[in-house]
Design an enzyme around this catalytic site. Structure first.
Site, PDB file in Angstrom:
ATOM      1  N   LYS A  42      39.420  46.358  36.073  1.00  0.00           N
ATOM      2  CA  LYS A  42      40.479  45.352  37.026  1.00  0.00           C
ATOM      3  C   LYS A  42      41.712  45.102  36.086  1.00  0.00           C
ATOM      4  CE  LYS A  42      37.882  41.535  34.866  1.00  0.00           C
ATOM      5  NZ  LYS A  42      36.732  40.729  35.103  1.00  0.00           N
ATOM      6  N   ARG A 138      31.962  29.386  39.076  1.00  0.00           N
ATOM      7  CA  ARG A 138      33.386  30.054  39.485  1.00  0.00           C
ATOM      8  C   ARG A 138      33.226  30.520  41.067  1.00  0.00           C
ATOM      9  NH1 ARG A 138      35.878  34.713  36.073  1.00  0.00           N
ATOM     10  NH2 ARG A 138      33.956  35.917  36.867  1.00  0.00           N
ATOM     11  N   HIS A 168      26.955  36.219  36.724  1.00  0.00           N
ATOM     12  CA  HIS A 168      27.967  36.400  35.661  1.00  0.00           C
ATOM     13  C   HIS A 168      27.581  35.352  34.438  1.00  0.00           C
ATOM     14  CE1 HIS A 168      31.406  38.070  33.539  1.00  0.00           C
ATOM     15  NE2 HIS A 168      32.213  37.071  33.752  1.00  0.00           N
ATOM     16  N   ARG A 224      27.844  45.662  33.346  1.00  0.00           N
ATOM     17  CA  ARG A 224      29.389  45.673  33.614  1.00  0.00           C
ATOM     18  C   ARG A 224      30.016  45.688  32.348  1.00  0.00           C
ATOM     19  NH1 ARG A 224      27.165  41.559  37.217  1.00  0.00           N
ATOM     20  NH2 ARG A 224      28.538  39.929  35.943  1.00  0.00           N
ATOM     21  N   TYR A 270      69.568  33.330  20.662  1.00  0.00           N
ATOM     22  CA  TYR A 270      69.911  32.212  21.239  1.00  0.00           C
ATOM     23  C   TYR A 270      69.416  30.854  20.434  1.00  0.00           C
ATOM     24  CZ  TYR A 270      70.203  34.922  25.547  1.00  0.00           C
ATOM     25  OH  TYR A 270      70.882  35.771  26.492  1.00  0.00           O
ATOM     26  N   CYS A 318      64.313  37.301  23.082  1.00  0.00           N
ATOM     27  CA  CYS A 318      64.858  37.216  24.317  1.00  0.00           C
ATOM     28  C   CYS A 318      64.285  37.944  25.503  1.00  0.00           C
ATOM     29  CB  CYS A 318      66.337  37.941  24.130  1.00  0.00           C
ATOM     30  SG  CYS A 318      67.078  37.474  22.813  1.00  0.00           S
ATOM     31  N   ASP A 320      64.783  41.063  26.719  1.00  0.00           N
ATOM     32  CA  ASP A 320      64.624  42.540  26.942  1.00  0.00           C
ATOM     33  C   ASP A 320      64.833  42.848  25.039  1.00  0.00           C
ATOM     34  OD1 ASP A 320      65.055  42.660  29.600  1.00  0.00           O
ATOM     35  OD2 ASP A 320      67.066  42.131  29.060  1.00  0.00           O
TER      36      ASP A 320
HETATM   37  C1  LIG Z   1      35.706  40.851  34.027  1.00  0.00           C
HETATM   38  C2  LIG Z   1      34.562  40.968  34.618  1.00  0.00           C
HETATM   39  C3  LIG Z   1      33.328  41.707  33.690  1.00  0.00           C
HETATM   40  C4  LIG Z   1      33.733  42.378  32.688  1.00  0.00           C
HETATM   41  O1  LIG Z   1      33.545  41.447  31.321  1.00  0.00           O
HETATM   42  P1  LIG Z   1      34.116  41.927  29.959  1.00  0.00           P
HETATM   43  O2  LIG Z   1      33.613  40.843  29.191  1.00  0.00           O
HETATM   44  O3  LIG Z   1      35.235  42.367  29.916  1.00  0.00           O
HETATM   45  O4  LIG Z   1      32.959  43.075  29.659  1.00  0.00           O
HETATM   46  C5  LIG Z   1      32.105  41.615  34.251  1.00  0.00           C
HETATM   47  N1  LIG Z   1      31.877  40.865  35.317  1.00  0.00           N
HETATM   48  C6  LIG Z   1      32.530  40.296  36.178  1.00  0.00           C
HETATM   49  C7  LIG Z   1      32.191  39.419  37.261  1.00  0.00           C
HETATM   50  C8  LIG Z   1      33.907  40.185  35.673  1.00  0.00           C
HETATM   51  O5  LIG Z   1      34.778  39.494  36.446  1.00  0.00           O
END
Ligand SMILES: *Cc1c(COP(=O)(O)O)cnc(C)c1O
Length: 376
Positions: A42, A138, A168, A224, A270, A318, A320
């Protein structure tokens, strides 16, 4: 070094794909055939380039790809990637057909979502993972009963394939594990009830990088893997628990566009808040907050590397450009390393993150698309 870039710019992100390959291979060595790796790509592969990272991960044993939104899944499909992809965030039910046609799996937690999606789906069913909120607060169903209701609907309706159930963890990267274990227990209870009342889908998953590195028992049949695939620690607290060293994939470089010794008490940038002493070398670097190199880097302790030595950023960053104080004479075109190694010195993403008071995840993600990614 082979670079693929059409940029005319002297500021670039270098991504070492062999580091990604090694990070994927090392964690796969631990799990062998016991668990499949979902490469989480992602946010454009945490800023590293989603397609390149996905291709590298798949070539090194990843079986799935994870993205946050459906658009990101289509970027991968458009690049010709055929591996299973799961969208981890919410997709609108009216977009279920687009996902189904592209063979992209979706994550859901609402009963009404199924009714809405069923209206747009035709012959091609969409593959679904049920999200269970066990303490992240979440998204996800918060009770086992809701999960069972969803699972029953999925198995009953032809428009859907009941493919996965997931949760998660909120604290997998913390030394203290009580909250983590509480989440795990809640997930196990939900799975038991699902098994008894609706059946379990083939793909059950909960582990992120921190979990995969620390708690192997939570990783089957799928985990994941995000941040550590890029060679970064989920948090500094668990560094001593790593089963193998991670290889950092990203570095950030630029080249000096001007070098000079201004007279004493000249203002720099600046606000003219930085004043020169009269005998210091000041260099200009063509990167700024328009690239995601945020203005806060201009505070006192931020440094970059030139000719293997640390140099402070002076004056305000700045849009750029920004200025640095060089230890001695340097030339236009000399390489400036903002993240990465020069000789014995290294500035890590971890160091950069702690300077900004944030976590490693945020640094590669905040580097804008205006900075070309070069692959090694
Ligand atoms: C981003 C995400 C992950 C990956 O997590 P890491 O800590 O980067 O390994 C796994 N599961 C879900 C639902 C996520 O949103």
């Amino acid at each position: 070094m082979a670079f693929i870039t059409t940029s005319y710019r002297d500021t670039w992100v270098e991504v070492d794909l062999s580091a990604v390959a090694s990070n994927v291979a090392r964690i796969n060595d631990i799990y062998q055939d016991q668990a499949a790796l979902m490469a989480v790509v992602k946010a454009d592969g945490y800023g590293h380039g989603a397609v390149k990272v996905a291709e590298t991960a798949l070539a090194n044993g990843a079986k799935w790809l994870g993205v946050a939104i459906l658009d990101e899944a289509f970027e991968l499909r458009d690049a010709g990637i055929e591996a299973p992809i799961l969208v981890l965030g919410r997709t609108r039910p009216e977009d279920a057909k687009a996902a189904a046609d592209a063979g992209v799996s979706l994550t859901i937690w609402e009963k009404t979502w199924l009714d809405e999606a069923a209206k747009v789906l035709k012959e091609q069913p969409v593959h679904i993972h049920i999200k269970v909120d066990t303490g992240m607060g979440r998204v996800g169903v918060t009770t086992a009963d809701e999960a069972v209701q969803l699972a029953c609907a999925l198995t009953r309706l032809d428009q859907f394939v009941y493919e996965g159930v997931m949760t998660h963890f909120a604290t997998a990267d913390e030394v203290e594990t009580a909250y983590f274990e509480g989440q795990h227990e809640k997930f196990q209870t939900t799975l038991q009830q699902l098994e008894a009342e609706a059946g379990l889908p083939p793909v059950v998953h909960s582990a992120n990088s921190a979990t995969a590195l620390r708690f192997p028992e939570h990783c089957t049949p799928l985990f994941r893997y995000g941040i550590s695939m890029y060679g970064l620690l989920p948090s500094d607290d668990i560094e001593h628990e790593l089963p193998f060293p991670l290889e950092r994939a990203m570095s950030l470089h630029s080249r000096l566009t001007q070098v000079k010794v201004p007279a004493a008490d000249e203002g720099v940038s600046y606000g003219a808040s930085y004043r020169t002493s009269g005998d210091e070398w000041i260099g200009t670097v063509p990167i700024g907050y328009g690239d995601g190199w945020v203005r806060y880097h201009g505070h006192e302790t931020s440094e970059v590397l030139v000719n293997g030595q640390r140099c402070p950023i002076v004056g305000k960053v700045c849009m750029d450009q920004m200025m640095i104080r060089l230890p001695n004479e340097a030339a236009i075109g000399d390489q400036v390393t903002l993240i990465g190694r020069q000789g014995q010195e290294e500035i890590t993403i971890q160091e950069t993150a702690s300077r900004l008071g944030t976590i490693s995840y945020e640094i590669p993600c905040m580097l804008g698309q205006r900075i070309p990614r070069c692959y090694k």
